[in-house]
Scaffold this motif. Structure first.
Motif, PDB file in Angstrom:
ATOM      1  N   PHE A 170       0.853  -1.208   0.000  1.00 31.26           N
ATOM      2  CA  PHE A 170       0.000   0.000   0.000  1.00 31.26           C
ATOM      3  C   PHE A 170       0.888   1.258   0.000  1.00 31.26           C
ATOM      4  O   PHE A 170       0.631   2.206  -0.744  1.00 31.26           O
ATOM      5  N   ASP A 171       1.915   1.260   0.847  1.00 36.08           N
ATOM      6  CA  ASP A 171       2.770   2.449   0.959  1.00 36.08           C
ATOM      7  C   ASP A 171       3.530   2.708  -0.348  1.00 36.08           C
ATOM      8  O   ASP A 171       3.646   3.852  -0.793  1.00 36.08           O
ATOM      9  N   LYS A 172       4.047   1.625  -0.957  1.00 36.32           N
ATOM     10  CA  LYS A 172       4.839   1.800  -2.183  1.00 36.32           C
ATOM     11  C   LYS A 172       3.948   2.220  -3.359  1.00 36.32           C
ATOM     12  O   LYS A 172       4.339   3.057  -4.170  1.00 36.32           O
ATOM     13  N   VAL A 173       2.758   1.643  -3.434  1.00 41.41           N
ATOM     14  CA  VAL A 173       1.850   2.014  -4.530  1.00 41.41           C
ATOM     15  C   VAL A 173       1.362   3.461  -4.345  1.00 41.41           C
ATOM     16  O   VAL A 173       1.222   4.207  -5.314  1.00 41.41           O
ATOM     17  N   ALA A 174       1.175   3.873  -3.112  1.00 42.06           N
ATOM     18  CA  ALA A 174       0.800   5.279  -2.859  1.00 42.06           C
ATOM     19  C   ALA A 174       1.902   6.203  -3.364  1.00 42.06           C
ATOM     20  O   ALA A 174       1.618   7.242  -3.978  1.00 42.06           O
ATOM     21  N   LEU A 177       1.681   6.512  -6.994  1.00 42.90           N
ATOM     22  CA  LEU A 177       0.539   7.350  -7.387  1.00 42.90           C
ATOM     23  C   LEU A 177       0.653   8.793  -6.867  1.00 42.90           C
ATOM     24  O   LEU A 177      -0.294   9.567  -6.985  1.00 42.90           O
ATOM     25  N   HIS A 178       1.808   9.105  -6.266  1.00 40.18           N
ATOM     26  CA  HIS A 178       2.056  10.448  -5.710  1.00 40.18           C
ATOM     27  C   HIS A 178       1.017  10.796  -4.632  1.00 40.18           C
ATOM     28  O   HIS A 178       0.603  11.953  -4.521  1.00 40.18           O
ATOM     29  N   LEU A 179       0.612   9.801  -3.872  1.00 41.05           N
ATOM     30  CA  LEU A 179      -0.331  10.037  -2.774  1.00 41.05           C
ATOM     31  C   LEU A 179       0.464  10.104  -1.470  1.00 41.05           C
ATOM     32  O   LEU A 179       1.520   9.469  -1.347  1.00 41.05           O
ATOM     33  N   PRO A 180      -0.032  10.842  -0.470  1.00 34.70           N
ATOM     34  CA  PRO A 180       0.761  11.037   0.751  1.00 34.70           C
ATOM     35  C   PRO A 180       0.944   9.785   1.612  1.00 34.70           C
ATOM     36  O   PRO A 180       0.114   8.879   1.595  1.00 34.70           O
ATOM     37  N   SER A 186      -4.343   6.675   2.362  1.00 36.86           N
ATOM     38  CA  SER A 186      -4.414   7.474   1.128  1.00 36.86           C
ATOM     39  C   SER A 186      -5.023   6.672  -0.006  1.00 36.86           C
ATOM     40  O   SER A 186      -5.852   7.185  -0.768  1.00 36.86           O
ATOM     41  N   ILE A 187      -4.601   5.407  -0.141  1.00 37.48           N
ATOM     42  CA  ILE A 187      -5.144   4.553  -1.213  1.00 37.48           C
ATOM     43  C   ILE A 187      -6.628   4.317  -0.953  1.00 37.48           C
ATOM     44  O   ILE A 187      -7.460   4.396  -1.860  1.00 37.48           O
ATOM     45  N   GLU A 188      -6.963   4.040   0.307  1.00 37.38           N
ATOM     46  CA  GLU A 188      -8.382   3.769   0.618  1.00 37.38           C
ATOM     47  C   GLU A 188      -9.245   4.975   0.244  1.00 37.38           C
ATOM     48  O   GLU A 188     -10.314   4.827  -0.336  1.00 37.38           O
ATOM     49  N   GLN A 253      -6.331  -2.046  -4.537  1.00 42.66           N
ATOM     50  CA  GLN A 253      -6.862  -2.385  -3.215  1.00 42.66           C
ATOM     51  C   GLN A 253      -7.674  -3.691  -3.265  1.00 42.66           C
ATOM     52  O   GLN A 253      -7.526  -4.572  -2.410  1.00 42.66           O
ATOM     53  N   THR A 254      -8.501  -3.821  -4.288  1.00 44.60           N
ATOM     54  CA  THR A 254      -9.335  -5.019  -4.422  1.00 44.60           C
ATOM     55  C   THR A 254      -8.475  -6.264  -4.643  1.00 44.60           C
ATOM     56  O   THR A 254      -8.750  -7.325  -4.070  1.00 44.60           O
ATOM     57  N   ALA A 255      -7.431  -6.122  -5.456  1.00 43.06           N
ATOM     58  CA  ALA A 255      -6.566  -7.281  -5.724  1.00 43.06           C
ATOM     59  C   ALA A 255      -5.879  -7.738  -4.434  1.00 43.06           C
ATOM     60  O   ALA A 255      -5.820  -8.939  -4.146  1.00 43.06           O
ATOM     61  N   VAL A 256      -5.376  -6.792  -3.646  1.00 44.99           N
ATOM     62  CA  VAL A 256      -4.697  -7.158  -2.386  1.00 44.99           C
ATOM     63  C   VAL A 256      -5.689  -7.810  -1.425  1.00 44.99           C
ATOM     64  O   VAL A 256      -5.403  -8.850  -0.817  1.00 44.99           O
ATOM     65  N   VAL A 257      -6.866  -7.221  -1.311  1.00 44.78           N
ATOM     66  CA  VAL A 257      -7.885  -7.762  -0.399  1.00 44.78           C
ATOM     67  C   VAL A 257      -8.307  -9.169  -0.848  1.00 44.78           C
ATOM     68  O   VAL A 257      -8.457 -10.076  -0.030  1.00 44.78           O
TER      69      VAL A 257
END
Ligand code: KG4
Ligand code: ZN
Length: 343
Positions: A170-174, A177-180, A186-188, A253-257
């Motif tokens: 989640f942290d790396k994908v954020a 995506l340039h999300l904080p 942030s992803i959620e 998110q859906t793929a990880v879940v």
């Protein structure tokens, strides 16, 4: 019944400085958390040196506040508990040194706690006794573990990640995506208006029957999606609109879940589990909570989920688990050291 047992818990394994007083493993008398998220945000992840220095700065005020809010003094504290593994050693050492110092000065027993096991405690704090067999999924920034769990002190590791942890993904994908930072929330948030079926990111299940996880493939798939195959193109994220970002976040998110739920189901089926437990920072994710709820409902299993405020790092879980070690007479001595690993 004798007198209540008050335990002071200390947690400094990563980027939260936390202290709490918990009575008899379940009555929260105080919980104080100083988050360093802001300090690490511009780096997109935790910088160990910065974390260590921030723990030194924050630990004394956090400890004083936890004791004051609990309305007790040192004479009513029965033991000092500290998370000494796994985590960043330069961060853990601050909590461990403080706990050893207090135990020595106050002449109280010292209790060492495995931080990942403590995450599980957040999900079972309100349970007198688990309906066995029980399977536990712990998903955090550093770990993705499945356990068979008989009691808070009796955990058997059934599977874990062979590369990135779920929270790390989640942290790396954020970051991609340039999300904080931290990336999970942030992803959620970004995923709320996204289409989870927009992109079919890979769901790595490893070999049949395996209860291990792998999340580095999906992270790379998102990276290639955003930068072109083999990173040969430009970063397309700055030119994407909000909907495109939302679709990537929701699909990821859906793929990880999907993977987390499938593996937990597989473990629960194997053991014919009556109870499923969920804890760790990623357990705060609403989609994961809902998906596990549905899985358990369909199979007639009881689901115990950590309350949202106690999913991410806190000291309540440390003091709560320590109660069981206290009762079992499992004490540490003043040679206690921080350790990077421990499952
Ligand atoms: O348990 P935790 O506080 O620290 C570790 O022990 O690592 O977990 C932190 C992790 C981070 O990777 C963060 O991005 C993730 O939990 N996280 C989430 C959510 N809230 C925190 N992941 C997905 N959805 C969330 N809502
Ligand atoms: Zn944690």
């Amino acid at each position: 019944m004798g007198e209540e047992v008050n335990i002071l818990g200390i947690e400094t394994s990563c980027d939260e400085t936390a202290a709490a007083v918990v009575a008899d493993g379940r009555v929260i008398k105080s919980s104080v958390i100083a988050s360093q998220a802001q300090l690490h945000e511009k780096y997109g992840g935790v910088v160990p040196e910065i974390a260590s220095r921030a723990h030194i700065e924050k630990l004394y005020p956090v400890l004083s506040e936890a004791i004051e809010r609990a309305g007790i003094d040192k004479d009513n504290i029965d033991a000092v508990a500290v998370a000494n593994r796994p985590g960043l050693v330069v961060a853990l050492i601050i909590g461990v040194t403080a706990a050893k110092t207090l135990a020595m000065a106050w002449k109280k027993p010292l209790i060492s706690i495995n931080h990942v096991h403590a995450h599980l405690q957040s999900a079972m704090m309100d349970e007198e006794q688990l309906d066995l067999p029980a399977v536990a999924l712990i998903v955090s920034g550093g770990h993705t573990n499945i356990y068979e769990c008989d009691t808070p002190l009796d955990l058997k590791l059934l599977g874990s990640t062979i590369d990135d942890a779920a929270g790390e993904a989640f942290d790396k994908v954020a970051t991609i995506l340039h999300l904080p930072y931290p990336g999970g929330p942030s992803i959620e948030k970004a995923a709320k208006n996204g289409n989870p079926k927009a992109i079919n990111f890979p769901r790595s299940m490893l070999e049949a029957g395996s209860l291990d996880f792998s999340f580095s493939g999906i992270k790379t798939a998102v990276l290639y999606y955003c930068h072109g195959q083999d990173m040969k193109g430009q970063d397309k994220v700055p030119s994407m609109n909000e909907q495109e970002i939302a679709d990537i976040a929701a699909s990821f998110q859906t793929a990880v879940v999907d993977v987390l739920v499938a593996k937990t189901k597989s473990a629960a089926d194997k053991l014919d589990a009556k109870t499923v437990l969920l804890g760790g920072g990623v357990a705060a994710n609403s989609l994961l909570r809902k998906a596990l709820e549905q899985m358990c409902e369909q199979a007639g299993r009881k689901l115990l989920v950590a309350p949202k405020p106690y999913c991410t790092d806190n000291a309540v879980m440390v003091a709560s688990l320590a109660y069981y070690k206290y009762k079992a007479g499992q004490f540490a001595d003043l040679t206690l050291e921080p350790k990077a690993r421990g499952s």
